[in-house]
Scaffold this motif. Structure first.
Motif, PDB file in Angstrom:
ATOM      1  N   ASP A 268       2.799 -35.641 -16.615  1.00  0.00           N
ATOM      2  CA  ASP A 268       3.498 -34.413 -16.228  1.00  0.00           C
ATOM      3  C   ASP A 268       4.573 -34.648 -15.176  1.00  0.00           C
ATOM      4  O   ASP A 268       5.468 -33.834 -15.004  1.00  0.00           O
ATOM      5  CB  ASP A 268       2.488 -33.390 -15.686  1.00  0.00           C
ATOM      6  CG  ASP A 268       1.513 -32.931 -16.761  1.00  0.00           C
ATOM      7  OD1 ASP A 268       1.929 -32.904 -17.929  1.00  0.00           O
ATOM      8  OD2 ASP A 268       0.355 -32.620 -16.426  1.00  0.00           O
ATOM      9  N   ALA A 269       4.496 -35.769 -14.464  1.00  0.00           N
ATOM     10  CA  ALA A 269       5.431 -36.000 -13.366  1.00  0.00           C
ATOM     11  C   ALA A 269       6.832 -36.245 -13.901  1.00  0.00           C
ATOM     12  O   ALA A 269       7.038 -37.050 -14.796  1.00  0.00           O
ATOM     13  CB  ALA A 269       4.977 -37.191 -12.528  1.00  0.00           C
ATOM     14  N   LYS A 270       7.784 -35.521 -13.393  1.00  0.00           N
ATOM     15  CA  LYS A 270       9.180 -35.735 -13.775  1.00  0.00           C
ATOM     16  C   LYS A 270      10.052 -35.619 -12.535  1.00  0.00           C
ATOM     17  O   LYS A 270       9.712 -34.909 -11.587  1.00  0.00           O
ATOM     18  CB  LYS A 270       9.622 -34.746 -14.850  1.00  0.00           C
ATOM     19  CG  LYS A 270       9.486 -33.288 -14.479  1.00  0.00           C
ATOM     20  CD  LYS A 270       9.901 -32.416 -15.657  1.00  0.00           C
ATOM     21  CE  LYS A 270       9.767 -30.933 -15.298  1.00  0.00           C
ATOM     22  NZ  LYS A 270      10.173 -30.079 -16.439  1.00  0.00           N
ATOM     23  N   PRO A 271      11.212 -36.317 -12.511  1.00  0.00           N
ATOM     24  CA  PRO A 271      12.032 -36.366 -11.297  1.00  0.00           C
ATOM     25  C   PRO A 271      12.725 -35.049 -10.998  1.00  0.00           C
ATOM     26  O   PRO A 271      13.035 -34.271 -11.896  1.00  0.00           O
ATOM     27  CB  PRO A 271      13.044 -37.471 -11.605  1.00  0.00           C
ATOM     28  CG  PRO A 271      13.124 -37.485 -13.096  1.00  0.00           C
ATOM     29  CD  PRO A 271      11.758 -37.137 -13.590  1.00  0.00           C
ATOM     30  N   ASN A 272      12.958 -34.832  -9.734  1.00  0.00           N
ATOM     31  CA  ASN A 272      13.703 -33.674  -9.251  1.00  0.00           C
ATOM     32  C   ASN A 272      15.088 -34.183  -8.856  1.00  0.00           C
ATOM     33  O   ASN A 272      15.225 -34.903  -7.872  1.00  0.00           O
ATOM     34  CB  ASN A 272      12.979 -33.056  -8.056  1.00  0.00           C
ATOM     35  CG  ASN A 272      13.725 -31.864  -7.487  1.00  0.00           C
ATOM     36  OD1 ASN A 272      14.678 -31.371  -8.082  1.00  0.00           O
ATOM     37  ND2 ASN A 272      13.300 -31.413  -6.325  1.00  0.00           N
ATOM     38  N   TYR A 273      16.123 -33.858  -9.638  1.00  0.00           N
ATOM     39  CA  TYR A 273      17.444 -34.442  -9.453  1.00  0.00           C
ATOM     40  C   TYR A 273      18.286 -33.657  -8.464  1.00  0.00           C
ATOM     41  O   TYR A 273      18.256 -32.424  -8.433  1.00  0.00           O
ATOM     42  CB  TYR A 273      18.203 -34.496 -10.786  1.00  0.00           C
ATOM     43  CG  TYR A 273      17.618 -35.453 -11.794  1.00  0.00           C
ATOM     44  CD1 TYR A 273      17.672 -36.831 -11.599  1.00  0.00           C
ATOM     45  CD2 TYR A 273      17.004 -34.978 -12.945  1.00  0.00           C
ATOM     46  CE1 TYR A 273      17.127 -37.702 -12.519  1.00  0.00           C
ATOM     47  CE2 TYR A 273      16.462 -35.841 -13.881  1.00  0.00           C
ATOM     48  CZ  TYR A 273      16.524 -37.201 -13.655  1.00  0.00           C
ATOM     49  OH  TYR A 273      15.980 -38.059 -14.566  1.00  0.00           O
ATOM     50  N   LEU A 274      19.034 -34.391  -7.676  1.00  0.00           N
ATOM     51  CA  LEU A 274      20.082 -33.820  -6.828  1.00  0.00           C
ATOM     52  C   LEU A 274      21.385 -34.504  -7.221  1.00  0.00           C
ATOM     53  O   LEU A 274      21.545 -35.708  -7.019  1.00  0.00           O
ATOM     54  CB  LEU A 274      19.788 -34.073  -5.344  1.00  0.00           C
ATOM     55  CG  LEU A 274      20.925 -33.755  -4.360  1.00  0.00           C
ATOM     56  CD1 LEU A 274      21.234 -32.260  -4.377  1.00  0.00           C
ATOM     57  CD2 LEU A 274      20.559 -34.213  -2.954  1.00  0.00           C
ATOM     58  N   ILE A 275      22.318 -33.765  -7.831  1.00  0.00           N
ATOM     59  CA  ILE A 275      23.589 -34.339  -8.254  1.00  0.00           C
ATOM     60  C   ILE A 275      24.595 -34.204  -7.118  1.00  0.00           C
ATOM     61  O   ILE A 275      24.891 -33.091  -6.666  1.00  0.00           O
ATOM     62  CB  ILE A 275      24.118 -33.654  -9.523  1.00  0.00           C
ATOM     63  CG1 ILE A 275      23.081 -33.778 -10.642  1.00  0.00           C
ATOM     64  CG2 ILE A 275      25.439 -34.282  -9.963  1.00  0.00           C
ATOM     65  CD1 ILE A 275      22.722 -35.199 -11.009  1.00  0.00           C
ATOM     66  N   CYS A 276      25.130 -35.338  -6.655  1.00  0.00           N
ATOM     67  CA  CYS A 276      26.073 -35.352  -5.535  1.00  0.00           C
ATOM     68  C   CYS A 276      27.510 -35.448  -6.058  1.00  0.00           C
ATOM     69  O   CYS A 276      27.749 -36.014  -7.123  1.00  0.00           O
ATOM     70  CB  CYS A 276      25.789 -36.541  -4.629  1.00  0.00           C
ATOM     71  SG  CYS A 276      24.062 -36.624  -4.068  1.00  0.00           S
TER      72      CYS A 276
END
Length: 259
Positions: A175-183
């Motif tokens: 279930d773990a999936k990344p939390n993205y921050l687009i810079c």
């Protein structure tokens, strides 16, 4: 015919026909005429091609540094041409090319949307790293893996297909999936990871550039081996000015010649 010592025409009552050597002379003669016209056109445009402004976009800080070296060499040959170097989010730069605000862009191809308005010429592939601030909890692990990475937010100036595939492929049904921050750029990325525990993504040459300004380090992550493609990108046009064509050639030679 007397000078060459060969027959150029088959002569008969109904007229004359070209021999094979004459056909070859005719073919090359047409090439000479076309080249002559091209030379005349370039010379008529010579004053305009030796002056003016070329607007160059660089999609990352490392490319900005590299482009400065190319521009220095270019200005030796074209001292009266001004070159403006723009650096910002590659997607913004691509829109600037389409609108005519810049002339040439060097950027990671995967950051750009597909369009019929632009020509993309591949220059080189670069490896990609996961980076963190020094002292990050992940730096204390001997063997870092996907499960360790996804506990933290992932900051990146691009979200490529192969990057997504790696994260999704490593989940193994979990279930773990990344939390993205687009810079918008790499400096914003570093400003994001320095005060917190974000994990950053950057290309190899970019890390060398950023490590001179930020206290960061690479993460050794199992199975994280991927590359991004750097392209020279410009609008579809029939003719470049001589100076713009020369700058594009210098950029391509410089990047393709890098180790």
């Amino acid at each position: 015919e007397r000078r060459l010592g060969i027959e150029l025409l088959h002569r008969g009552r109904s007229g004359a026909m070209l021999t094979d050597p004459a056909k070859e002379i005719t073919r090359r003669g047409r090439q000479i005429l076309l080249l002559t016209e091209e030379i005349e056109r370039d010379l008529r445009q010579w004053p305009q091609t030796r002056t003016g402004v070329i607007r160059l976009g660089a999609g990352s800080g490392s490319l900005v540094s590299l482009m400065r070296h190319v521009v220095q060499d270019f200005l030796v040959e074209f001292p009266d041409v001004d070159v403006e170097v723009h650096s910002r989010n590659p997607r913004e730069l691509a829109k600037m090319i389409e609108s005519g605000e810049i002339d040439v862009l060097v950027a990671i191809d995967e950051t750009l949307e597909d369009t019929d308005l632009l020509v993309r010429r591949p220059l080189r592939r670069e490896g990609t790293n996961l980076i963190v601030r020094k002292g990050h909890p992940l730096t204390k692990l001997k063997d870092c893996n996907y499960g360790d990475i996804v506990r933290y937010r992932v900051a990146s100036p691009f979200l490529t297909d192969n990057l997504l595939d790696w994260f999704q492929g490593q989940r193994n049904g979990g279930d773990a999936k990344p939390n993205y921050l687009i810079c918008t750029d790499y400096h914003m990325l570093c400003e994001a990871i320095m005060p917190c525990d974000c994990v950053g993504v950057c290309a190899d040459p970019m890390f060398d550039y950023l490590s001179e300004h930020y206290d960061i380090c690479r993460l050794e992550v199992a199975d994280f081996k991927m590359q991004v493609l750097v392209n020279c990108i410009y609008r579809k046009v029939h003719e470049f000015s001589r100076s713009t064509g020369a700058l594009i050639s210098m950029i391509e030679a410089k990047l393709k010649g890098l180790p």
